[in-house]
Design a protein around this motif. Structure first.
Motif, PDB file in Angstrom:
ATOM      1  N   GLN A  38       0.919  -1.175   0.106  1.00 18.68           N
ATOM      2  CA  GLN A  38      -0.024  -0.025   0.024  1.00 18.68           C
ATOM      3  C   GLN A  38       0.896   1.121  -0.080  1.00 18.68           C
ATOM      4  N   VAL A  39       0.633   2.131  -0.842  1.00 16.57           N
ATOM      5  CA  VAL A  39       1.437   3.474  -0.939  1.00 16.57           C
ATOM      6  C   VAL A  39       0.984   4.331   0.300  1.00 16.57           C
ATOM      7  N   ALA A  40       1.885   4.518   1.174  1.00 22.30           N
ATOM      8  CA  ALA A  40       1.601   5.159   2.649  1.00 22.30           C
ATOM      9  C   ALA A  40       1.832   6.692   2.192  1.00 22.30           C
ATOM     10  N   GLU A  41       2.911   7.155   1.579  1.00 24.65           N
ATOM     11  CA  GLU A  41       3.184   8.333   1.271  1.00 24.65           C
ATOM     12  C   GLU A  41       3.742   8.823  -0.077  1.00 24.65           C
ATOM     13  N   VAL A  42       3.540   9.626  -1.067  1.00 21.20           N
ATOM     14  CA  VAL A  42       4.553  10.004  -1.895  1.00 21.20           C
ATOM     15  C   VAL A  42       5.144  11.221  -1.758  1.00 21.20           C
ATOM     16  N   TYR A  43       6.460  11.281  -1.486  1.00 18.26           N
ATOM     17  CA  TYR A  43       7.102  12.327  -0.783  1.00 18.26           C
ATOM     18  C   TYR A  43       7.867  13.129  -1.920  1.00 18.26           C
ATOM     19  N   GLN A  44       7.980  12.443  -3.106  1.00 16.96           N
ATOM     20  CA  GLN A  44       8.686  13.173  -4.216  1.00 16.96           C
ATOM     21  C   GLN A  44       8.250  12.707  -5.608  1.00 16.96           C
ATOM     22  N   ARG A  45       7.754  13.579  -6.433  1.00 14.97           N
ATOM     23  CA  ARG A  45       7.633  13.369  -7.880  1.00 14.97           C
ATOM     24  C   ARG A  45       8.525  14.023  -8.658  1.00 14.97           C
ATOM     25  N   ALA A  46       8.795  13.332  -9.743  1.00 11.69           N
ATOM     26  CA  ALA A  46      10.084  13.818 -10.691  1.00 11.69           C
ATOM     27  C   ALA A  46       9.606  13.320 -12.200  1.00 11.69           C
ATOM     28  N   ARG A  47      10.300  13.783 -13.155  1.00 18.11           N
ATOM     29  CA  ARG A  47       9.849  13.499 -14.510  1.00 18.11           C
ATOM     30  C   ARG A  47      10.047  12.265 -14.684  1.00 18.11           C
ATOM     31  N   ASN A  48      10.936  11.558 -14.074  1.00 13.69           N
ATOM     32  CA  ASN A  48      11.006  10.080 -14.461  1.00 13.69           C
ATOM     33  C   ASN A  48      10.661   9.172 -13.423  1.00 13.69           C
ATOM     34  N   GLY A  49       9.799   9.512 -12.632  1.00 19.95           N
ATOM     35  CA  GLY A  49       9.543   8.662 -11.357  1.00 19.95           C
ATOM     36  C   GLY A  49       8.919   9.247 -10.187  1.00 19.95           C
TER      37      GLY A  49
END
Length: 123
Positions: A38-49
């Motif tokens: 389960q995805v608990a937290e997305v802490y950084q989004r980048a162009r490649n992931g």
């Protein structure tokens, strides 16, 4: 009018429960290289992931994860295949790396709890 909303909610609940059952079934069929998290937290989004913390369904353990080329929804469940390695971005020795082909399927945030409620009603 209230009955319509109740039927919509129960259909939505049934769909979510089926998503969880499908993840569980697929994980068993695909073998030991596939896992549900389960995805608990997305802490950084980048162009490649995206960098995220996931919680393993089997153990409840939390792990730093890199999703290559994908931005998961927080709270969602993911059936995936990945590998563990060193994470230089935060000096973590055990980052889960999920390549662009490592995502098998997903389920909504409430899928597991919907399945558990459904199982409780059937018992």
């Amino acid at each position: 009018m209230l009955g319509i909303f109740g039927r919509k909610k129960s259909r939505k609940e049934a769909v979510a429960a089926q998503q969880w059952e499908s993840l569980r079934t697929s994980a068993r069929q695909l073998g030991p290289d596939f896992h549900v998290v389960q995805v608990a937290e997305v802490y950084q989004r980048a162009r490649n992931g995206s960098k995220a913390y996931v919680i393993w369904a089997e153990s409840g353990a939390r792990q730093d994860t890199w999703f290559e080329g994908w931005a998961p929804q927080p709270g969602s469940h993911v059936l995936l295949r990945g590998s563990v390695g060193y994470g230089p971005h935060n000096n973590t020795p055990k980052v889960l790396y999920v390549g662009s082909g490592g995502i098998h399927s997903t389920a909504s945030a409430g899928a597991r709890s919907a399945w558990e409620r459904q199982q409780g009603r059937q018992a």
